[in-house]
Design an enzyme around this catalytic site. Structure first.
Site, PDB file in Angstrom:
ATOM      1  N   GLY A  49       0.821  -1.199   0.000  1.00 43.21           N
ATOM      2  CA  GLY A  49       0.000   0.000   0.000  1.00 43.21           C
ATOM      3  C   GLY A  49       0.854   1.246   0.000  1.00 43.21           C
ATOM      4  O   GLY A  49       0.719   2.099   0.854  1.00 43.21           O
ATOM      5  N   GLY A  53      -1.506   8.213   1.003  1.00 44.25           N
ATOM      6  CA  GLY A  53      -1.679   8.322   2.437  1.00 44.25           C
ATOM      7  C   GLY A  53      -0.436   8.009   3.246  1.00 44.25           C
ATOM      8  O   GLY A  53       0.685   8.405   2.897  1.00 44.25           O
ATOM      9  N   TYR A  54      -0.655   7.287   4.340  1.00 43.63           N
ATOM     10  CA  TYR A  54       0.458   6.962   5.224  1.00 43.63           C
ATOM     11  C   TYR A  54       1.457   6.011   4.577  1.00 43.63           C
ATOM     12  O   TYR A  54       2.642   6.043   4.892  1.00 43.63           O
ATOM     13  CB  TYR A  54      -0.071   6.362   6.532  1.00 43.63           C
ATOM     14  CG  TYR A  54      -0.555   7.412   7.493  1.00 43.63           C
ATOM     15  CD1 TYR A  54       0.351   8.226   8.164  1.00 43.63           C
ATOM     16  CD2 TYR A  54      -1.904   7.628   7.696  1.00 43.63           C
ATOM     17  CE1 TYR A  54      -0.072   9.213   9.029  1.00 43.63           C
ATOM     18  CE2 TYR A  54      -2.347   8.615   8.568  1.00 43.63           C
ATOM     19  CZ  TYR A  54      -1.431   9.411   9.226  1.00 43.63           C
ATOM     20  OH  TYR A  54      -1.856  10.383  10.070  1.00 43.63           O
ATOM     21  N   ALA A 141      -5.609  -0.455   1.998  1.00 47.10           N
ATOM     22  CA  ALA A 141      -6.994  -0.027   2.200  1.00 47.10           C
ATOM     23  C   ALA A 141      -7.748  -0.343   0.916  1.00 47.10           C
ATOM     24  O   ALA A 141      -7.345   0.078  -0.166  1.00 47.10           O
ATOM     25  CB  ALA A 141      -7.067   1.462   2.504  1.00 47.10           C
ATOM     26  N   TYR A 238     -16.813   5.052  13.720  1.00 46.25           N
ATOM     27  CA  TYR A 238     -15.482   4.538  13.430  1.00 46.25           C
ATOM     28  C   TYR A 238     -15.084   3.443  14.425  1.00 46.25           C
ATOM     29  O   TYR A 238     -15.252   2.257  14.150  1.00 46.25           O
ATOM     30  CB  TYR A 238     -14.433   5.664  13.400  1.00 46.25           C
ATOM     31  CG  TYR A 238     -13.150   5.184  12.752  1.00 46.25           C
ATOM     32  CD1 TYR A 238     -12.952   5.330  11.387  1.00 46.25           C
ATOM     33  CD2 TYR A 238     -12.168   4.527  13.497  1.00 46.25           C
ATOM     34  CE1 TYR A 238     -11.805   4.853  10.775  1.00 46.25           C
ATOM     35  CE2 TYR A 238     -11.025   4.054  12.895  1.00 46.25           C
ATOM     36  CZ  TYR A 238     -10.846   4.207  11.539  1.00 46.25           C
ATOM     37  OH  TYR A 238      -9.715   3.710  10.945  1.00 46.25           O
ATOM     38  N   LYS A 247     -10.413  -3.003  12.926  1.00 47.94           N
ATOM     39  CA  LYS A 247      -9.164  -2.546  13.528  1.00 47.94           C
ATOM     40  C   LYS A 247      -8.825  -3.347  14.782  1.00 47.94           C
ATOM     41  O   LYS A 247      -7.651  -3.625  15.061  1.00 47.94           O
ATOM     42  CB  LYS A 247      -9.251  -1.062  13.854  1.00 47.94           C
ATOM     43  CG  LYS A 247      -9.434  -0.156  12.645  1.00 47.94           C
ATOM     44  CD  LYS A 247      -8.332  -0.328  11.614  1.00 47.94           C
ATOM     45  CE  LYS A 247      -8.480   0.646  10.468  1.00 47.94           C
ATOM     46  NZ  LYS A 247      -7.425   0.436   9.426  1.00 47.94           N
TER      47      LYS A 247
END
Length: 398
Positions: A49, A53-54, A141, A238, A247
């Site tokens: 990934g 983003g991160y 993601a 979330y 998560k």
């Protein structure tokens, strides 16, 4: 060559085309903002990934400050007759050019990382080119995942658990942002399970097991999966919703992997702070919360690159690991500071009045969304001229 005059095709947070020069410039800008230094270690890294983003921030920081070598994996769409390539495609090409010019040996694979074929392709490349890896960074993601063992296709959903969710949300459908309301019904047990299968730890475990099975884990191997907790204000949709269930599964997987690796390695989750990403923009109420957070913090809102730099410092031992009672690396204390959250709660208590005070934060959020697709990026991009939209995916040659 394919020169096209392109404009953003935008509906709310969704933009379906990308600007190649703007996407590339966003990579160059982040690269320039990362202080260049090296610790001389050049560890081998597999980054799942890497293109947004991160994941992108972790890659660029790793290259700039630690000379990482290895493989980045993403699943990006090429140009078609109707659409440009995805922004992640263009960002990858720009990252590859920067890495090569700086003398780094890092290569990129465009494949479905969830698939058995994708894993085999990457494992064979690692085996042939680098050998054992020091770090596996998991930052995937995606909206769906096919279980390679059963062929079942799981689709993730963004829903609350246990009851419906109603909350304020930022609405960009008009000329100026406004506060709307979002209402979502509670997820079923099947939807919760499906979301865990997409966004939880199942695929992360498969990667670690596959690497171990091929003898590709270096002594002292470390793997870390990036995650998020966030504020109590967004918890119902979330952390206490389907995404939060996934998560929690990711965090349980970290504990199991850490135990199973024993003295041979370690596994963590790293809790990052808020960021504007393509994934986060799809979550109801997150945009409004992030706009308020930006209003409260201003330039104190930590960038993904700043947080990635902190993560690398901790992973490499240059700084102590900052972990909580559950063993998670915490990069989000700047966001969850009590004083910061108190000020965000004050805006959230009357969201319409809060938005009047947070217009700058809302405009900033939408600008960040546009930049994710390469639009409105500062730095000499001429959006009035036709752009070269045909950009090749990086080759494996160095």
């Amino acid at each position: 060559m394919t020169l096209r005059q392109i404009e953003p095709k935008q509906r709310g947070f969704l933009i379906v085309n990308s600007h190649p020069d703007g996407a590339a410039q966003s990579v160059h800008r982040m690269w320039d903002q990362i202080p260049a230094r090296t610790d001389g270690t050049s560890p081998v890294v597999l980054l799942l990934g890497h293109s947004a983003g991160y994941g992108l921030a972790t890659l660029l920081t790793g290259l700039r400050q630690h000379g990482i070598r290895g493989v980045g994996v993403a699943f990006e769409g090429a140009e078609t007759e109707r659409r440009t390539a995805t922004a992640g495609w263009y960002r990858t090409a720009a990252t590859d050019a920067l890495a090569r010019n700086a003398g780094h040996d890092f290569v990129f694979v465009n494949t479905d990382a969830f698939s058995t074929a994708g894993k085999e392709q990457v494992l064979a490349l690692l085996e042939e080119r680098y050998g054992k890896i020091d770090y596996l960074i998991y930052s995937l993601a995606a909206p769906r995942r096919t279980d390679p063992a059963t062929g079942t296709v799981y689709h993730s959903v963004i829903k609350p658990l246990g009851g419906p969710y109603e909350a304020p949300a930022l609405d960009f459908s008009g000329d100026t942002p406004k506060v709307g309301q979002v209402t979502l019904e509670a997820a079923s047990e099947e939807e919760r399970h499906a979301t865990e299968q997409v966004m939880g730890g199942a695929d992360w475990r498969l990667w670690v097991e596959a690497l171990a099975g091929r003898g590709l884990l270096a002594d002292g191997f470390t793997t870390v999966a990036l995650t998020y907790i966030g504020s109590e204000l967004t918890a119902p949709i979330y952390r206490q919703g389907t995404i939060g269930a996934a998560k929690e599964d990711l965090e349980r997987t970290a504990g199991h992997l850490d135990t199973e690796l024993g003295d041979a390695g370690r596994a963590f989750t790293a809790v990052a702070g808020a960021a504007v990403t393509q994934a986060s923009s799809a979550i109801p109420s997150i945009a409004l919360y992030t706009a308020f957070l930006r209003t409260v913090l201003g330039d104190g809102f930590r960038t993904t690159a700043e947080q990635a730099g902190e993560l690398w410092e901790q992973l490499t031992g240059a700084a102590p690991l900052v972990r909580d009672e559950q063993g998670r690396i915490r990069l989000d204390r700047w966001e969850l500071d009590d004083a910061v959250q108190d000020r965000v709660r004050a805006l959230w208590a009357d969201p319409e009045a809060g938005l009047e005070r947070a217009r700058g934060g809302a405009d900033w959020f939408m600008q960040q969304i546009r930049e994710l697709y390469g639009w409105g990026v500062d730095g000499g991009v001429d959006y009035e001229r036709p752009a070269e939209t045909t950009v090749e995916w990086p080759t494996l040659d160095v």
